[in-house]
Design a protein around this motif. Sequence first.
Motif, mmCIF file in Angstrom:
data_model
loop_
_atom_site.group_PDB
_atom_site.id
_atom_site.type_symbol
_atom_site.label_atom_id
_atom_site.label_comp_id
_atom_site.label_asym_id
_atom_site.label_seq_id
_atom_site.Cartn_x
_atom_site.Cartn_y
_atom_site.Cartn_z
ATOM 1 N N UNK A 103 -7.202 -64.880 -16.821
ATOM 2 C CA UNK A 103 -8.240 -65.849 -17.170
ATOM 3 C C UNK A 103 -9.630 -65.243 -16.969
ATOM 4 N N UNK A 104 -9.843 -64.606 -15.825
ATOM 5 C CA UNK A 104 -11.161 -64.029 -15.564
ATOM 6 C C UNK A 104 -11.464 -62.855 -16.494
ATOM 7 N N UNK A 105 -10.462 -62.030 -16.770
ATOM 8 C CA UNK A 105 -10.695 -60.905 -17.683
ATOM 9 C C UNK A 105 -11.015 -61.408 -19.088
ATOM 10 N N UNK A 106 -10.332 -62.452 -19.522
ATOM 11 C CA UNK A 106 -10.604 -63.012 -20.844
ATOM 12 C C UNK A 106 -12.018 -63.567 -20.903
ATOM 13 N N UNK A 107 -12.432 -64.241 -19.847
ATOM 14 C CA UNK A 107 -13.790 -64.793 -19.773
ATOM 15 C C UNK A 107 -14.832 -63.682 -19.831
ATOM 16 N N UNK A 108 -14.683 -62.661 -18.984
ATOM 17 C CA UNK A 108 -15.662 -61.592 -18.927
ATOM 18 C C UNK A 108 -15.719 -60.814 -20.243
ATOM 19 N N UNK A 109 -14.568 -60.590 -20.864
ATOM 20 C CA UNK A 109 -14.562 -59.857 -22.133
ATOM 21 C C UNK A 109 -15.227 -60.663 -23.242
ATOM 22 N N UNK A 110 -15.063 -61.994 -23.209
ATOM 23 C CA UNK A 110 -15.733 -62.840 -24.197
ATOM 24 C C UNK A 110 -17.241 -62.792 -23.999
ATOM 25 N N UNK A 111 -17.689 -62.847 -22.747
ATOM 26 C CA UNK A 111 -19.120 -62.721 -22.472
ATOM 27 C C UNK A 111 -19.639 -61.370 -22.955
ATOM 28 N N UNK A 112 -18.866 -60.322 -22.702
ATOM 29 C CA UNK A 112 -19.278 -58.985 -23.112
ATOM 30 C C UNK A 112 -19.466 -58.902 -24.631
ATOM 31 N N UNK A 178 -24.762 -58.969 -16.219
ATOM 32 C CA UNK A 178 -25.507 -58.708 -17.446
ATOM 33 C C UNK A 178 -26.833 -58.008 -17.153
ATOM 34 N N UNK A 179 -27.451 -58.359 -16.035
ATOM 35 C CA UNK A 179 -28.710 -57.721 -15.664
ATOM 36 C C UNK A 179 -28.509 -56.274 -15.233
ATOM 37 N N UNK A 180 -27.490 -56.048 -14.384
ATOM 38 C CA UNK A 180 -27.297 -54.727 -13.795
ATOM 39 C C UNK A 180 -26.479 -53.783 -14.669
ATOM 40 N N UNK A 181 -25.579 -54.338 -15.491
ATOM 41 C CA UNK A 181 -24.792 -53.504 -16.384
ATOM 42 C C UNK A 181 -23.626 -52.784 -15.739
#
Length: 218
Positions: A103-112, A178-181
């Motif tokens: 779930x968290x990986x899917x969320x982060x990849x969508x944000x990316x 997102x700020x730090x990359x």
Amino acid sequence: MVRGTTASDVRRAPGRPPGGGLDLSVDDLLAAAEASIERDGPDLTMVDLAAASAITKPSLYRAIGGRDALVAGLARRFGDRVNETVAAALTADDDPETQIRTIFRSYMRTVERSRNIFLFISGDSMGHDRIEQALDIAGISAVPLALTLRRAGASPADARAWSYAIVGAAQFTTFRWLRDGAPSADEVADQLSDLLWSGIDAAARRRRHHEEEEPHVQ
């Protein structure tokens, strides 16, 4: 969000809007907003969207319902993409800890993939009813997460509290990322998963301890 319905059906009488603009569906307008935000950044205005959609600003407001409705509609589309990515990645054989990590990986990849969309829906003011609207948006991710927590053994009360807490934590963690990359999206997802899973495990052990201490009632 209304799907497959024209903006004129939702907000105004049939026919073309004043000014000769196109009769676009709500989905068309939201898709145009997404394209503009992805291309030009998260500072999209209603004037920008009207221009990108080739309709007048009054017609856009009648179609969408204002900026608050635009934010809510885009947030639901973003949440749908997260949930679709989760559903495609999960398997019935996954254990609860793996499901949470997915779930968290899917969320982060969508944000990316949709950085500017995330910044737009997360940073925009939502007006006088912003609390209810923010909870509705959070619930897109929190509700399925709570179901996974229940399958992992959390009580209904714990699952509800934890799901909204972790959605809020994930949002600010994502802002920092997102700020730090750095680190990678998957590394951030694993960090959030480890934090949540440690809480589930601790709660389960605490509950078992209390059950063992309770006197047996015949």
